[in-house]
Design an enzyme around this catalytic site. Structure first.
Site, short mmCIF file in Angstrom:
data_model
loop_
_atom_site.label_atom_id
_atom_site.label_comp_id
_atom_site.label_asym_id
_atom_site.label_seq_id
_atom_site.Cartn_x
_atom_site.Cartn_y
_atom_site.Cartn_z
N GLU A 30 -33.47 25.77 8.20
CA GLU A 30 -32.29 26.43 7.62
C GLU A 30 -31.10 25.65 8.14
O GLU A 30 -30.70 25.80 9.28
CB GLU A 30 -32.20 27.88 8.11
CG GLU A 30 -33.39 28.74 7.81
CD GLU A 30 -33.36 29.29 6.40
OE1 GLU A 30 -32.42 29.00 5.64
OE2 GLU A 30 -34.31 30.01 6.06
N CYS A 74 -23.17 29.74 7.97
CA CYS A 74 -23.66 28.62 7.15
C CYS A 74 -23.48 28.88 5.66
O CYS A 74 -23.50 27.95 4.86
CB CYS A 74 -25.11 28.36 7.48
SG CYS A 74 -26.05 29.86 7.43
N LYS A 108 -36.26 28.50 21.88
CA LYS A 108 -35.12 27.99 22.64
C LYS A 108 -33.84 28.42 21.92
O LYS A 108 -33.51 27.89 20.86
CB LYS A 108 -35.15 26.46 22.74
CG LYS A 108 -34.15 25.94 23.78
CD LYS A 108 -33.67 24.55 23.53
CE LYS A 108 -32.68 24.44 22.42
NZ LYS A 108 -31.42 25.19 22.65
N GLU A 114 -18.72 20.84 6.39
CA GLU A 114 -18.48 22.26 6.68
C GLU A 114 -17.34 22.37 7.69
O GLU A 114 -17.42 21.77 8.76
CB GLU A 114 -19.70 22.81 7.42
CG GLU A 114 -20.77 23.39 6.57
CD GLU A 114 -21.88 23.95 7.46
OE1 GLU A 114 -22.38 23.24 8.34
OE2 GLU A 114 -22.24 25.10 7.25
#
Ligand code: NAD
Length: 487
Positions: free
Chosen positions: A260, A294, A182, A391
Site C-alpha cells: 500500500e 495517502c 515493525k 505527494e
C-alpha cells in the site's frame, strides 16, 4: 505535559517477542517524541538483526498450533481483542495523538476505525471457504482449500499508528498466520499498546511479535525478514521507494507481497456539481490528519465556470480551521509529524508560488512555529509544479482550472500513482464515464470519506497491489491448494 493513561500498563516501551516484553538485545534505545512540543515522551528499543531473528523464530514455532486452532476460536480471540480496543479507546486515542500529533477527536476516531477491521476479520475468519469443483471426468473429486500463507512480516507508517497495523494483523491472525511487525519509528507506542491488549485477549505466545527500530536500523530488521525463507509474506504500507525495495529484495525467497504505497489523488469538481457538497467532500478528504493521508487529494481540478465560486466557499472554510496541539480540544489541524515533513510542504508551496501560483489562504509555516504549517489554498497551480508531481502530505489545497472533460481525465491519470481519485458531478452519464476512466484502485463519487473495513482499500500502478479490508483482504493472507482425488 506528561502522558497520563487510565491504564498505565498500556504505555509499553519494550519489544514484544514470544509473549515476553524485552529490551533490544544490544541495549540500544530510540526516543519517541511528541511532534507538538518536540519533547521526548518515551524511550523504546532500537532493535537490530538479532531481535528480528528472535521474532521470526517465535512466529515460525507458533505457526502450526495457531493454524490448527479452529477458525471459530481464532474469531473469538479477535472479538475479545476488538472489545478491549474499544474499551480502551480513550487511552489509545491519547497515545495516538501524543506520538503522532493528530487532534484527540481524530485519535479516538482512529481507534474505532482500527477496531472495525479487527471485528470485520473476526467475522471473516469463519468464512474462509474453499470450493468443490464439478469434475470433468467421472470417478474424481476436485476440491480447493484455503490455507494460511505462514509467517507474515508487517511494516507500517506513522500516519495511522493504530489502523495501519490493525488492518494487517487482524486478517493475518484470522487466516491462521503468525506475525512479526515493525511499526514506524515515530509512532511505536500505539502498536505496543495494541499488542498488550492482544495478549490480554488470549493471542497465544509467538503468534504476534513486535520489534521496534529507528529509521537507521529499519533496514537491518527488515532485511532479516526479507532474507528468511520462513517468512512467506510481506505486507507493507509506506512510501513507493521503500515498497519497490521490498519487492526487489523479497524476490530471493519469492514471498507473497501486499504493498500500500503513496498516492497523488486527483479531486475533480465539474460545473454540474453541488458545490457545497464538493467543498464538504474536499474538507473531509484533504484535512483529515492535517493532510497526512495517502488518499489525500493532492491535485484539485475545478471547472472554470465554477472556479471562483468554489474557491470563495473553500477559502472561508479553510481560513476558519483551528490549528493547535492534540491536547487542545478545539484543535482541528495538529502539527506535522516532524521538521522534515514541514520542509517538504514549504518547498512545494514556495515552488508553486515561484512558478505563478497564488496563495489565497495561508502559504507559510503557522505562527505557532515548531512543526505547524498553516492550512493553505493555492490557485493557478499547473502540472509543472512540485505539488502536482509529488505527494505534499500536508494541509495544502492546490487548485488547477480546467474546461474540458477529456482534458481533465488525461490530467488526472497523468501520474505514475493510482491509489484514490475523487470527482463531483450531477450528471449520471458523466459519473459512469469518469468512474471507468480514472486509473486508481479507489474512486470517490460525490464523496470524500472512502475508507471502510467492508471495502477493498488499495492501489494500482506505482501505488502498489493487494487489498486491505473486505473479503479480498483475507484472501491476501491465504494460499490456494487444489486437491484431486480418484474414488
Ligand atoms: P516510509 O516508506 O518511509 O516508511 C514506512 C515504513 O517503512 C516505516 O516503518 C519505516 O521504518 C520503514 N522503512 C523505511 N526504510 C526502510 C527500508 N529501507 N527497509 C525496510 N523498511 C523501511 O513511509 P512513511 O514516511 O513512514 O509514510 C509516508 C508514506 O506512506 C507516504 O508516501 C504515504 O502515501 C504512504 N502511505 C500509504 C498508505 C496506503 O495505504 N497506501 C497509508 C499510509 C501511508
Amino acid at each position: 505535559m506528561p502522558l497520563s493513561l487510565s491504564r498505565p500498563d498500556l504505555l509499553r516501551t519494550q519489544n514484544f517477542i514470544n509473549a515476553r516484553w524485552c529490551e533490544g538485545r544490544d541495549g540500544r534505545t530510540l526516543p519517541v517524541s511528541d511532534p507538538a512540543l518536540d519533547v521526548t515522551i518515551a524511550s523504546v528499543p532500537d532493535s537490530g538483526a538479532a531481535d528480528a531473528r528472535a521474532a521470526v523464530d517465535a512466529a515460525y514455532a507458533a505457526g502450526p498450533a495457531w493454524r490448527a486452532v479452529p477458525a471459530k476460536q481464532r474469531a473469538q480471540i479477535l472479538k475479545r481483542w476488538n472489545a478491549l480496543i474499544l474499551a480502551h479507546q480513550e487511552d489509545l486515542g491519547r497515545l495516538i495523538s501524543r506520538e503522532q500529533g493528530k487532534p484527540l477527536a481524530e485519535g479516538r476516531g482512529e481507534v474505532a476505525y482500527a477496531a472495525s477491521y479487527v471485528e470485520w476479520f473476526a467475522e471473516e475468519a469463519v468464512r474462509a471457504y474453499g470450493d468443490i469443483i464439478p469434475a470433468p471426468v467421472s470417478g474424481r473429486r476436485m476440491m480447493v482449500l484455503k490455507e494460511p500463507v505462514g509467517v507474515v512480516a508487517a511494516i507500517t507508517p506513522w500516519n495511522f499508528p493504530a489502523a495501519m497495523i490493525a488492518r494487517k494483523i487482524a486478517p493475518a491472525l484470522a487466516a491462521g498466520c503468525t506475525v512479526v511487525a515493525k511499526p514506524a519509528e515515530d509512532t511505536p507506542l500505539t502498536s505496543l499498546a495494541l499488542a498488550r491488549l492482544a495478549e490480554e485477549a488470549g493471542v497465544p505466545a509467538g503468534v504476534l511479535n513486535i520489534v521496534v527500530a529507528s529509521r537507521e536500523r529499519a533496514a537491518e530488521v527488515v532485511d532479516v525478514w526479507l532474507a528468511d525463507g520462513r517468512v512467506r509474506k510481506i505486507t507493507f504500507t509506506g512510501s513507493t521507494p521503500v515498497g519497490k525495495h521490498l519487492a526487489r529484495e523479497s524476490a530471493g525467497t519469492l514471498k507473497k507481497l501486499s504493498l500500500e504505497l503513496g498516492g497523488n489523488a486527483p479531486f475533480i469538481v465539474f460545473d454540474d456539481a453541488d458545490l457545497d457538497k464538493a467543498v464538504d467532500g474536499l474538507m473531509a478528504a484533504k484535512f483529515r490528519n492535517g493532510g497526512q493521508t495517502c488518499v489525500s487529494p493532492n491535485r484539485i481540478f475545478v471547472h472554470q465556470l465554477v472556479h471562483d465560486a468554489f474557491v470563495e466557499k473553500l477559502a472561508a472554510r479553510v481560513g476558519a480551521l483551528k490549528v493547535g496541539p492534540a491536547t487542545d480540544p478545539g484543535s482541528q489541524i495538529g502539527p506535522m509529524i516532524n521538521e522534515r515533513a514541514v520542509q517538504k510542504i514549504e518547498r512545494h508551496v514556495r515552488d508553486a508560488i515561484a512558478k505563478g501560483a497564488h496563495a489565497v489562504v495561508g502559504g507559510e509555516r503557522h505562527q505557532l512555529g515548531g512543526n505547524y504549517f498553516a492550512p493553505t489554498v493555492l490557485i493557478d497551480v499547473d502540472a509543472t509544479m512540485a505539488c502536482s508531481c509529488e505527494e505534499t502530505f500536508g494541509p495544502v489545497v492546490a487548485i488547477n482550472r480546467f474546461s474540458d472533460e477529456m482534458e481533465v481525465i488525461a490530467a488526472a491519470n497523468d501520474t505514475p500513482f493510482g491509489l484514490a481519485a475523487y470527482f463531483f458531478s450531477g450528471d449520471v452519464k458523466r459519473i459512469w464515464r469518469l468512474a471507468e476512466a480514472l486509473q486508481t484502485g479507489i474512486v470517490g463519487i460525490n464523496e470524500g470519506a472512502l475508507a471502510a473495513e467492508a471495502a477493498p482499500f488499495g492501489g494500482i500502478k506505482e501505488s502498489g497491489y493487494g487489498r486491505e479490508g473486505s473479503r479480498y483482504g483475507l484472501d491476501d493472507y491465504m494460499q490456494t491448494k487444489y486437491l484431486c482425488q480418484t474414488l
